[in-house]
Design a protein around this motif. Structure first.
Motif, PDB file in Angstrom:
ATOM      1  N   GLU A  71       0.830  -1.199   0.000  1.00  0.00           N
ATOM      2  CA  GLU A  71       0.000   0.000   0.000  1.00  0.00           C
ATOM      3  C   GLU A  71       0.868   1.254   0.000  1.00  0.00           C
ATOM      4  OE1 GLU A  71      -2.014  -2.993   2.914  1.00  0.00           O
ATOM      5  OE2 GLU A  71       0.013  -2.223   2.491  1.00  0.00           O
ATOM      6  N   SER A  72       0.326   2.312  -0.564  1.00  0.00           N
ATOM      7  CA  SER A  72       0.985   3.614  -0.534  1.00  0.00           C
ATOM      8  C   SER A  72      -0.065   4.707  -0.606  1.00  0.00           C
ATOM      9  CB  SER A  72       1.968   3.751  -1.702  1.00  0.00           C
ATOM     10  OG  SER A  72       1.293   3.649  -2.940  1.00  0.00           O
ATOM     11  N   GLY A  73       0.358   5.938  -0.295  1.00  0.00           N
ATOM     12  CA  GLY A  73      -0.544   7.082  -0.423  1.00  0.00           C
ATOM     13  C   GLY A  73      -1.115   7.598   0.881  1.00  0.00           C
ATOM     14  N   CYS A 116      -2.690   0.221  -4.007  1.00  0.00           N
ATOM     15  CA  CYS A 116      -2.233  -1.093  -3.567  1.00  0.00           C
ATOM     16  C   CYS A 116      -1.742  -1.844  -4.796  1.00  0.00           C
ATOM     17  CB  CYS A 116      -3.368  -1.855  -2.901  1.00  0.00           C
ATOM     18  SG  CYS A 116      -2.990  -3.588  -2.538  1.00  0.00           S
ATOM     19  N   ALA A 117      -0.470  -2.188  -4.778  1.00  0.00           N
ATOM     20  CA  ALA A 117       0.128  -2.929  -5.882  1.00  0.00           C
ATOM     21  C   ALA A 117       0.375  -4.356  -5.439  1.00  0.00           C
ATOM     22  CB  ALA A 117       1.428  -2.267  -6.312  1.00  0.00           C
ATOM     23  N   ALA A 118      -0.235  -5.295  -6.136  1.00  0.00           N
ATOM     24  CA  ALA A 118      -0.103  -6.709  -5.811  1.00  0.00           C
ATOM     25  C   ALA A 118       0.849  -7.370  -6.801  1.00  0.00           C
ATOM     26  CB  ALA A 118      -1.458  -7.391  -5.845  1.00  0.00           C
ATOM     27  N   SER A 119       1.690  -8.253  -6.303  1.00  0.00           N
ATOM     28  CA  SER A 119       2.652  -8.929  -7.170  1.00  0.00           C
ATOM     29  C   SER A 119       2.895 -10.338  -6.671  1.00  0.00           C
ATOM     30  CB  SER A 119       3.961  -8.148  -7.212  1.00  0.00           C
ATOM     31  OG  SER A 119       4.535  -8.077  -5.918  1.00  0.00           O
ATOM     32  N   GLY A 120       3.579 -11.122  -7.461  1.00  0.00           N
ATOM     33  CA  GLY A 120       3.904 -12.489  -7.076  1.00  0.00           C
ATOM     34  C   GLY A 120       3.034 -13.534  -7.739  1.00  0.00           C
ATOM     35  N   ARG A 121       1.875 -13.140  -8.155  1.00  0.00           N
ATOM     36  CA  ARG A 121       0.976 -13.990  -8.934  1.00  0.00           C
ATOM     37  C   ARG A 121      -0.091 -13.076  -9.514  1.00  0.00           C
ATOM     38  NH1 ARG A 121      -4.024 -14.910  -7.178  1.00  0.00           N
ATOM     39  NH2 ARG A 121      -4.654 -15.011  -4.993  1.00  0.00           N
ATOM     40  N   SER A 122      -0.937 -13.629 -10.356  1.00  0.00           N
ATOM     41  CA  SER A 122      -2.016 -12.834 -10.921  1.00  0.00           C
ATOM     42  C   SER A 122      -3.170 -12.722  -9.931  1.00  0.00           C
ATOM     43  CB  SER A 122      -2.527 -13.462 -12.214  1.00  0.00           C
ATOM     44  OG  SER A 122      -3.668 -12.758 -12.662  1.00  0.00           O
ATOM     45  N   PHE A 123      -3.630 -11.503  -9.711  1.00  0.00           N
ATOM     46  CA  PHE A 123      -4.791 -11.257  -8.870  1.00  0.00           C
ATOM     47  C   PHE A 123      -5.990 -10.854  -9.706  1.00  0.00           C
ATOM     48  CE2 PHE A 123      -3.066 -11.520  -4.593  1.00  0.00           C
ATOM     49  CZ  PHE A 123      -1.705 -11.440  -4.825  1.00  0.00           C
ATOM     50  N   GLY A 124      -5.887 -11.118 -11.005  1.00  0.00           N
ATOM     51  CA  GLY A 124      -6.912 -10.659 -11.918  1.00  0.00           C
ATOM     52  C   GLY A 124      -8.279 -11.258 -11.705  1.00  0.00           C
ATOM     53  N   TYR A 126      -5.432  -1.211   5.219  1.00  0.00           N
ATOM     54  CA  TYR A 126      -4.856  -2.420   4.666  1.00  0.00           C
ATOM     55  C   TYR A 126      -5.562  -2.804   3.372  1.00  0.00           C
ATOM     56  CZ  TYR A 126      -2.955  -3.080   9.370  1.00  0.00           C
ATOM     57  OH  TYR A 126      -2.303  -2.927  10.570  1.00  0.00           O
ATOM     58  N   CYS A 127      -4.767  -3.245   2.422  1.00  0.00           N
ATOM     59  CA  CYS A 127      -5.270  -3.812   1.187  1.00  0.00           C
ATOM     60  C   CYS A 127      -5.246  -5.333   1.324  1.00  0.00           C
ATOM     61  CB  CYS A 127      -4.378  -3.358   0.041  1.00  0.00           C
ATOM     62  SG  CYS A 127      -4.695  -4.138  -1.535  1.00  0.00           S
ATOM     63  N   ALA A 128      -6.227  -6.008   0.728  1.00  0.00           N
ATOM     64  CA  ALA A 128      -6.279  -7.460   0.824  1.00  0.00           C
ATOM     65  C   ALA A 128      -6.878  -8.060  -0.435  1.00  0.00           C
ATOM     66  CB  ALA A 128      -7.101  -7.871   2.047  1.00  0.00           C
ATOM     67  N   ALA A 129      -6.554  -9.335  -0.671  1.00  0.00           N
ATOM     68  CA  ALA A 129      -7.044 -10.042  -1.846  1.00  0.00           C
ATOM     69  C   ALA A 129      -7.725 -11.334  -1.430  1.00  0.00           C
ATOM     70  CB  ALA A 129      -5.901 -10.346  -2.805  1.00  0.00           C
ATOM     71  N   GLU A 178      -7.113 -13.787   1.778  1.00  0.00           N
ATOM     72  CA  GLU A 178      -5.949 -14.631   2.007  1.00  0.00           C
ATOM     73  C   GLU A 178      -4.642 -13.846   2.063  1.00  0.00           C
ATOM     74  OE1 GLU A 178      -7.574 -16.700  -1.506  1.00  0.00           O
ATOM     75  OE2 GLU A 178      -6.787 -18.497  -0.563  1.00  0.00           O
ATOM     76  N   TYR A 179      -4.583 -12.761   1.331  1.00  0.00           N
ATOM     77  CA  TYR A 179      -3.347 -11.998   1.227  1.00  0.00           C
ATOM     78  C   TYR A 179      -3.584 -10.583   1.734  1.00  0.00           C
ATOM     79  CZ  TYR A 179      -2.110 -15.851  -1.844  1.00  0.00           C
ATOM     80  OH  TYR A 179      -1.879 -17.103  -2.367  1.00  0.00           O
ATOM     81  N   TRP A 180      -2.612 -10.091   2.500  1.00  0.00           N
ATOM     82  CA  TRP A 180      -2.723  -8.778   3.118  1.00  0.00           C
ATOM     83  C   TRP A 180      -1.445  -7.970   2.934  1.00  0.00           C
ATOM     84  CZ3 TRP A 180      -7.058  -6.968   5.786  1.00  0.00           C
ATOM     85  CH2 TRP A 180      -8.077  -7.900   5.977  1.00  0.00           C
ATOM     86  N   GLY A 181      -1.606  -6.669   2.808  1.00  0.00           N
ATOM     87  CA  GLY A 181      -0.463  -5.778   2.813  1.00  0.00           C
ATOM     88  C   GLY A 181      -0.087  -5.401   4.237  1.00  0.00           C
ATOM     89  N   GLN A 182       0.969  -4.600   4.356  1.00  0.00           N
ATOM     90  CA  GLN A 182       1.468  -4.193   5.667  1.00  0.00           C
ATOM     91  C   GLN A 182       0.734  -2.977   6.215  1.00  0.00           C
ATOM     92  OE1 GLN A 182       3.850  -5.885   7.567  1.00  0.00           O
ATOM     93  NE2 GLN A 182       3.326  -7.383   5.984  1.00  0.00           N
TER      94      GLN A 182
END
Length: 128
Positions: free
Chosen positions: A6-8, A22-30, A95-98, A116-120
């Motif tokens: 997360e940023s901003g 929120c920028a997600a990486s490591g796999r596709s979150f599409g 927090y951003c989450a997917a 399942e996935y969370w930012g800091q």
């Protein structure tokens, strides 16, 4: 490695605006639902907004409806939260989450446990 960053965040006076990313990486979150949650000091983490994989379906908590807007590119890995008319009670860590809901019917979620996935997190402070 899956990451959500997360940023901003920042400090702003009441009535001001901020735009979180929120920028997600490591796999596709599409195909995942994405959500924003927040946690104020001494309080539990709470739902703020969610968006489906296409960007067409959104849902907001009553406390931010009409002031915040969640968005994403269709099937993209970045999600934004535009926050207008900020109030001191909006202060907290955001927090951003997917969530991979794996359903063609249920495309969004307000339930923290389904993410399942969370930012800091990024701090938002609104002063009166």
């Amino acid at each position: 490695q899956v990451q959500l960053v997360e940023s901003g965040g920042g400090s702003v006076q009441a009535g001001g605006s901020l735009r979180l990313s929120c920028a997600a990486s490591g796999r596709s979150f599409g195909s995942d639902a994405m959500g924003w949650f927040r946690q104020a000091p001494g309080k539990e983490r709470e739902f703020v907004a969610t968006i489906d994989w296409s960007g067409a379906v959104t849902y907001y908590s009553d406390s931010v409806k009409g002031r915040f807007t969640i968005s994403r590119e269709k099937a993209g890995n970045t999600v934004w939260l535009q926050m207008n008319s900020l109030k001191p009670e909006d202060t907290g860590v955001y927090y951003c989450a997917a969530a991979a809901l794996r359903s063609s019917i249920v495309v969004i979620s307000i339930n923290l446990d389904e993410y399942e996935y969370w930012g800091q997190g990024t701090q938002v402070t609104v002063s009166s």
